[in-house]
Design a protein around this motif. Structure first.
Motif, PDB file in Angstrom:
ATOM      1  N   THR A 126     118.383 112.445  53.713  1.00  0.00           N
ATOM      2  CA  THR A 126     118.898 113.688  54.285  1.00  0.00           C
ATOM      3  C   THR A 126     120.123 114.102  53.474  1.00  0.00           C
ATOM      4  O   THR A 126     120.670 113.306  52.715  1.00  0.00           O
ATOM      5  CB  THR A 126     119.349 113.483  55.739  1.00  0.00           C
ATOM      6  OG1 THR A 126     120.379 112.494  55.733  1.00  0.00           O
ATOM      7  CG2 THR A 126     118.205 113.042  56.615  1.00  0.00           C
ATOM      8  N   ARG A 127     120.542 115.361  53.644  1.00  0.00           N
ATOM      9  CA  ARG A 127     121.673 115.841  52.854  1.00  0.00           C
ATOM     10  C   ARG A 127     122.923 115.018  53.158  1.00  0.00           C
ATOM     11  O   ARG A 127     123.666 114.627  52.270  1.00  0.00           O
ATOM     12  CB  ARG A 127     121.927 117.312  53.189  1.00  0.00           C
ATOM     13  CG  ARG A 127     123.009 117.888  52.307  1.00  0.00           C
ATOM     14  CD  ARG A 127     123.488 119.199  52.851  1.00  0.00           C
ATOM     15  NE  ARG A 127     122.628 120.277  52.449  1.00  0.00           N
ATOM     16  CZ  ARG A 127     122.669 121.474  53.013  1.00  0.00           C
ATOM     17  NH1 ARG A 127     123.492 121.708  54.009  1.00  0.00           N
ATOM     18  NH2 ARG A 127     121.883 122.444  52.591  1.00  0.00           N
ATOM     19  N   LEU A 128     123.120 114.714  54.450  1.00  0.00           N
ATOM     20  CA  LEU A 128     124.295 113.956  54.855  1.00  0.00           C
ATOM     21  C   LEU A 128     124.285 112.569  54.216  1.00  0.00           C
ATOM     22  O   LEU A 128     125.278 112.099  53.677  1.00  0.00           O
ATOM     23  CB  LEU A 128     124.338 113.845  56.383  1.00  0.00           C
ATOM     24  CG  LEU A 128     125.607 113.188  56.914  1.00  0.00           C
ATOM     25  CD1 LEU A 128     126.804 114.097  56.690  1.00  0.00           C
ATOM     26  CD2 LEU A 128     125.467 112.855  58.387  1.00  0.00           C
ATOM     27  N   ARG A 129     123.079 111.937  54.259  1.00  0.00           N
ATOM     28  CA  ARG A 129     122.989 110.585  53.713  1.00  0.00           C
ATOM     29  C   ARG A 129     123.253 110.599  52.205  1.00  0.00           C
ATOM     30  O   ARG A 129     123.934 109.722  51.669  1.00  0.00           O
ATOM     31  CB  ARG A 129     121.595 110.033  54.007  1.00  0.00           C
ATOM     32  CG  ARG A 129     121.535 108.588  53.697  1.00  0.00           C
ATOM     33  CD  ARG A 129     120.376 107.875  54.304  1.00  0.00           C
ATOM     34  NE  ARG A 129     120.335 106.563  53.653  1.00  0.00           N
ATOM     35  CZ  ARG A 129     119.237 105.879  53.448  1.00  0.00           C
ATOM     36  NH1 ARG A 129     118.082 106.325  53.885  1.00  0.00           N
ATOM     37  NH2 ARG A 129     119.292 104.724  52.850  1.00  0.00           N
TER      38      ARG A 129
ATOM     39  N   LEU B 216     125.125 112.702  50.621  1.00  0.00           N
ATOM     40  CA  LEU B 216     126.558 112.928  50.419  1.00  0.00           C
ATOM     41  C   LEU B 216     127.358 111.644  50.638  1.00  0.00           C
ATOM     42  O   LEU B 216     128.221 111.304  49.849  1.00  0.00           O
ATOM     43  CB  LEU B 216     127.072 114.024  51.368  1.00  0.00           C
ATOM     44  CG  LEU B 216     126.779 115.462  50.967  1.00  0.00           C
ATOM     45  CD1 LEU B 216     127.302 116.419  52.025  1.00  0.00           C
ATOM     46  CD2 LEU B 216     127.422 115.787  49.620  1.00  0.00           C
ATOM     47  N   VAL B 217     127.038 110.941  51.729  1.00  0.00           N
ATOM     48  CA  VAL B 217     127.829 109.770  52.089  1.00  0.00           C
ATOM     49  C   VAL B 217     127.540 108.603  51.153  1.00  0.00           C
ATOM     50  O   VAL B 217     128.441 107.875  50.749  1.00  0.00           O
ATOM     51  CB  VAL B 217     127.570 109.381  53.560  1.00  0.00           C
ATOM     52  CG1 VAL B 217     128.212 108.040  53.888  1.00  0.00           C
ATOM     53  CG2 VAL B 217     128.100 110.461  54.485  1.00  0.00           C
TER      54      VAL B 217
ATOM     55  N   SER C 217     125.243 124.324  51.469  1.00  0.00           N
ATOM     56  CA  SER C 217     126.072 124.408  52.677  1.00  0.00           C
ATOM     57  C   SER C 217     127.217 125.380  52.438  1.00  0.00           C
ATOM     58  O   SER C 217     127.672 125.561  51.313  1.00  0.00           O
ATOM     59  CB  SER C 217     126.614 123.017  52.990  1.00  0.00           C
ATOM     60  OG  SER C 217     127.730 123.137  53.821  1.00  0.00           O
TER      61      SER C 217
END
Lengths: 290, 258
Positions: free
Chosen positions: A191-194, A196-197, B4
């Motif tokens: 996912t985008r969040l994963r 990024l992190v 985003s």
């Protein structure tokens, strides 16, 4: 006239080394030595050795002030990093011709006189100032609310003063980051969040560590900001050092406090040095840091 | 991939956060009224008051003397330090590097405090000389770091070629090294000059009677209320800052196109 390479190196190193040993290293060591000297009534440093200062540091007010100094500095660092990462990301992804302009916009406040920046906020926070009017209009504050002379104001102005310090090193790291990696991770189902992190943040961790240091260390030593926009309930250790020097003229006591602050500065620096030794590439996995 | 909006929004908010207080300060320096939330009409009266204030001129003179002297000294010492650090890799240089690097990360108040203790324990009278000594001490590191960065892409084969052709050390230093490195040294000097003009905390600890610099004068005025004269003074200093940033950016561009 011929000199051996060693002699030449030593001679050429001498001017800057002598200056810095005499006016930086020796004075720093003096801070520790004078903590054990008695004070004289005329604001000087007396002869002989004493533990008077060390006993004086047991003052019951000090733990509160030290805790507040650390707490405010940590909050400043956290807020600055949180704001700086998206800014750096935006700057690094902007079209090349925009980038130098954005960097310039971030650098200008960094070059602007420190006192002017604080003064600008003193006007903003003033009871007759614009921010108060604006907040009143939105019914967010009451007419009697005072925006200045509290911890919130100190924190706000600290963030204002050090935000550009945080953006610049993170931007330098982000600019070198290969954004293709993020797309690859997402193509592979992250996912985008994963992405990024787990990919982006570790990739720019060196910049983030530098940013944290250049914000946290000067914040620990802040003195003018709490002096101008803070009040008695938001004093930091820097204020106490200045009071001992300029109000009580007690140099040994001021030295004792400065020695404490020096230790507080050295600890995070050594920690970062150790961290960087362990992950020279700055690309270590986040789990590896535990 | 959908982008985003968080980075854009944060960047815009940060820029507003950076510039709003500064813009209000500049606008207010032309405000007839002394309150920032009321526009009393355009006026230059704060500037007139500022120019009539003799203590400001006195402080400006002190600032100019200290900044020029500290800049020249730190340019010489900093450049020499950068050259030696780049040229040699020995244990001595490791120590040298630590000495040059550490002042950059020490909080101002500690540097001011330690220098005050040094001067007090040696019974040195506080004044312009002690301020000069303090300013050179923190400027050396900045100049050395800027010059050191430029040395990374300096082509030392030029110097070897000159040596092969029989040039002596003095000819190499003044004929090749300094001209080629001049933009870097100037950029370092510009930074030192700005830092010296701006420094308040360290100066405050090591200044004595009659050695007020501009920042010390501003601080004293700020402590005793919000005189709108500071708006005018700040606006003038902002103009100087813009010119200095612009100059140093120009030096940067020249380097990348060279």
């Amino acid at each position: 006239m011929t000199w051996g390479p060693r002699t030449k190196e030593t001679l050429l190193s001498l001017p800057s080394m002598v200056w810095l040993i005499g006016l930086f290293l020796v004075p720093t060591l003096l801070v520790f030595a004078i903590s054990f000297r008695p004070s004289t009534p005329f604001g000087g440093v007396g002869e002989g050795w004493t533990l008077e200062t060390i006993r004086g540091l047991a003052n019951p007010n000090y733990p509160t002030i030290i805790w507040r100094t650390v707490w405010i500095s940590l909050s400043t660092t956290a807020i600055c990093l949180t704001l700086a990462v998206p800014c750096a990301y935006f700057m690094a992804r902007a079209p090349v011709r925009w980038r130098s302009f954005l960097v310039m916009l971030v650098i200008i406040p960094f070059w602007t006189n420190f006192l002017i920046r604080i003064f600008a906020w003193k006007i903003m926070l003033h009871p007759e100032g614009l921010l108060k009017k604006f907040l009143l209009m939105l019914h967010l504050v009451e007419p009697r609310t005072i925006l200045m002379y509290n911890e919130g104001a100190v924190l706000l102005v600290l963030v204002y003063s050090y935000l550009s310090f945080a953006i610049l090193p993170i931007y330098a790291a982000t600019e070198k980051f290969d954004f293709g990696l993020l797309e690859a991770a997402q193509d592979l189902g992250a996912t985008r969040l994963r992405a990024l992190v787990q990919i982006f943040l570790p990739g720019i961790s060196r910049g983030m560590i530098t940013a944290a240091l250049v914000v946290f260390i000067p914040a620990l030593g802040s003195y003018v900001i709490p002096e101008i926009v803070g009040g008695p309930s938001s004093e930091m250790i820097g204020n106490k050092i200045a009071q001992r020097v300029f109000v009580d003229r007690n140099l040994p006591h001021a030295s004792g406090l400065s020695a404490l602050l020096t230790l507080a500065v050295v600890v995070p620096m050594l920690l970062v040095l150790m961290l960087q030794r362990r992950s020279p590439s700055g690309l270590s996995k986040p789990e590896g840091r535990a | 991939m959908k982008r985003s909006r968080i980075p854009l929004v944060t960047m815009m908010l940060c820029l507003v956060f950076f510039y709003l207080p500064i813009v209000i300060l500049v606008v207010n320096s032309f405000n007839q009224s002394r309150f920032s939330s009321r526009w009393g009409g355009f006026s230059l009266k704060w500037y007139e008051k500022l120019f009539a204030d003799r203590s400001i001129w006195f402080a400006l003179k002190n600032t100019a003397i200290i900044a020029s002297a500290a800049t020249v000294t730190s340019m010489v010492l900093g450049t020499l330090a950068a050259f030696v650090l780049h040229r040699y890799a020995s244990r001595l240089q490791k120590l040298h590097y630590t000495l040059v690097y550490t002042p950059l990360v020490v909080p101002d108040i500690l540097m001011g405090m330690s220098l005050l203790l040094l001067f007090a324990s040696m019974n040195i009278q506080l004044g312009l000389t002690t301020i000069y000594l303090a300013h050179v001490t923190f400027c050396i590191s900045y100049v050395a770091m800027v010059v050191l960065a430029r040395l990374q892409d300096f082509d030392f084969s030029v110097i070897e070629a000159a040596q092969d052709l029989g040039a002596n050390a003095w000819q190499i230093a003044t004929g090749i090294f300094l001209p080629l490195l001049a933009p870097g040294i100037l950029a370092g000097g510009l930074l030192a000059f700005t830092l010296s003009i701006d420094d308040f905390v360290i100066t405050f600890f090591v200044s004595g009677p009659g050695s007020s610099t501009l920042p010390i004068r501003i601080y004293t005025m700020m402590k005793h209320g919000n005189p709108p004269v500071i708006n005018a003074l700040s606006t003038l200093l902002l103009v100087v800052t813009f010119v200095l940033v612009w100059l140093s950016q120009k030096l940067n561009v020249e380097r990348s196109t060279a």
